[in-house]
Design a protein around this motif. Structure first.
Motif, short mmCIF file in Angstrom:
data_model
loop_
_atom_site.label_atom_id
_atom_site.label_comp_id
_atom_site.label_asym_id
_atom_site.label_seq_id
_atom_site.Cartn_x
_atom_site.Cartn_y
_atom_site.Cartn_z
N LYS A 237 0.84 -1.20 0.00
CA LYS A 237 0.00 0.00 0.00
C LYS A 237 0.88 1.25 0.00
O LYS A 237 1.90 1.30 0.68
CB LYS A 237 -0.90 0.03 1.24
N VAL A 238 0.46 2.24 -0.77
CA VAL A 238 1.17 3.52 -0.79
C VAL A 238 0.18 4.63 -0.45
O VAL A 238 -1.02 4.50 -0.70
CB VAL A 238 1.84 3.79 -2.16
N GLU A 239 0.68 5.71 0.10
CA GLU A 239 -0.20 6.78 0.58
C GLU A 239 -0.57 7.79 -0.49
O GLU A 239 -1.69 8.29 -0.53
CB GLU A 239 0.48 7.51 1.75
N THR A 240 0.38 8.08 -1.39
CA THR A 240 0.13 9.12 -2.38
C THR A 240 0.53 8.67 -3.77
O THR A 240 1.21 7.63 -3.93
CB THR A 240 0.93 10.40 -2.05
N ASP A 243 4.25 8.58 -4.10
CA ASP A 243 4.82 7.34 -3.55
C ASP A 243 4.67 6.19 -4.54
O ASP A 243 5.57 5.35 -4.68
CB ASP A 243 4.12 6.97 -2.24
N LYS A 247 7.67 4.11 -6.22
CA LYS A 247 7.73 2.66 -6.04
C LYS A 247 7.86 1.95 -7.40
O LYS A 247 8.63 1.00 -7.54
CB LYS A 247 6.45 2.16 -5.33
#
Length: 254
Positions: A237-240, A243, A247
């Motif tokens: 999971k990434v926040e933005t 990000d 990734k």
């Protein structure tokens, strides 16, 4: 259109069963596993029965190739409205290596023997997913084919077939006799009622071998190995969005 329709009804491992690979990786476990009619074959049977109800054909013949248990699948088709059944007995090693080419040869021979005007098959089986039998049968008979049918209409001695294709829908018109393969949207198969299940027990199932039809079941394919699909790795999971982009760059995706 008058005459006879052959409908293929394949016995497969039930769609709700979790498939297990044999320890020696030679195939999948079938002993003690629930089997049922291939879902696309159910659609094929329904379409054939509908044609008979419209008085466009006179007889629906359900055909299955396999061991003794295949007769249970034929009985299901008879309970749905097919008039009689043909069980082509295929046992042991021949059954293990039975593929689309061998089944196509059986259907081509039966079509000539039964003087069929139409063959309706499921577009594919959920066990091998080959999607080849209808096309091969049409080629062996040199008949027109309407594959991936989502709508079937009889017009002036010809069949109008609406086909599911990658770009949408394609409408074709084909002469009879012909081969049609049923797609998911062609119809919704009926449930067999108890009275029809009881009636099906009295309907005839003819038993024969491939040799009776002059068909050689020798396979040209050899299964070398069967393996479970790789276990899917857990996601991240990434926040933005930034990000996510970072990734993807780190993993060489962009």
């Amino acid at each position: 259109m008058s005459g006879r329709v052959l409908v293929g009804v394949k016995r497969v491992i039930d769609y709700a069963v979790k498939i297990r690979v044999k320890p020696d990786k030679s195939g999948v476990v079938t002993d003690g596993v629930k089997h049922s009619m291939n879902p696309f074959c159910e659609i094929a049977v329904e379409e054939a029965v509908k044609l008979k109800e419209k008085k466009l054909i006179k007889e629906v013949v359900a055909v299955s190739c396999g061991p003794q248990q295949a007769q249970e699948t034929i009985r299901t088709a008879l309970a749905m409205g097919a008039d009689r059944g043909i069980h082509v007995q295929v046992m042991g090693k021949d059954y293990e290596t039975l593929g689309p080419l061998q089944v196509s040869k059986i259907f081509a021979a039966l079509a000539k023997k039964e003087e069929a005007q139409l063959i309706i098959l499921g577009k594919q089986a959920i066990d091998d997913d080959c999607n080849q039998t209808g096309q091969m049968t049409a080629a062996l008979l040199d008949w027109p084919q309407g594959t991936f049918a989502s709508e079937l209409t009889y017009e002036g001695g010809n069949l109008k077939v609406v086909r599911e294709i990658d770009g949408g829908l394609e409408t074709i018109q084909i002469n009879m006799p012909a081969v049609v393969t049923a797609d998911l949207r062609l119809n919704t198969p009926r449930y067999a009622t108890l009275p029809n299940i009881m009636k099906a027990k009295k309907k005839k199932i003819a038993c024969m071998s491939a040799a009776d039809l002059g068909v050689d079941l020798t396979s040209r394919l050899e299964v070398l190995n069967v393996e479970e699909p790789a276990v899917r790795e857990a996601g991240v999971k990434v926040e933005t969005v930034d990000d996510l982009v970072l990734k993807l760059k780190d993993t060489g995706r962009i």
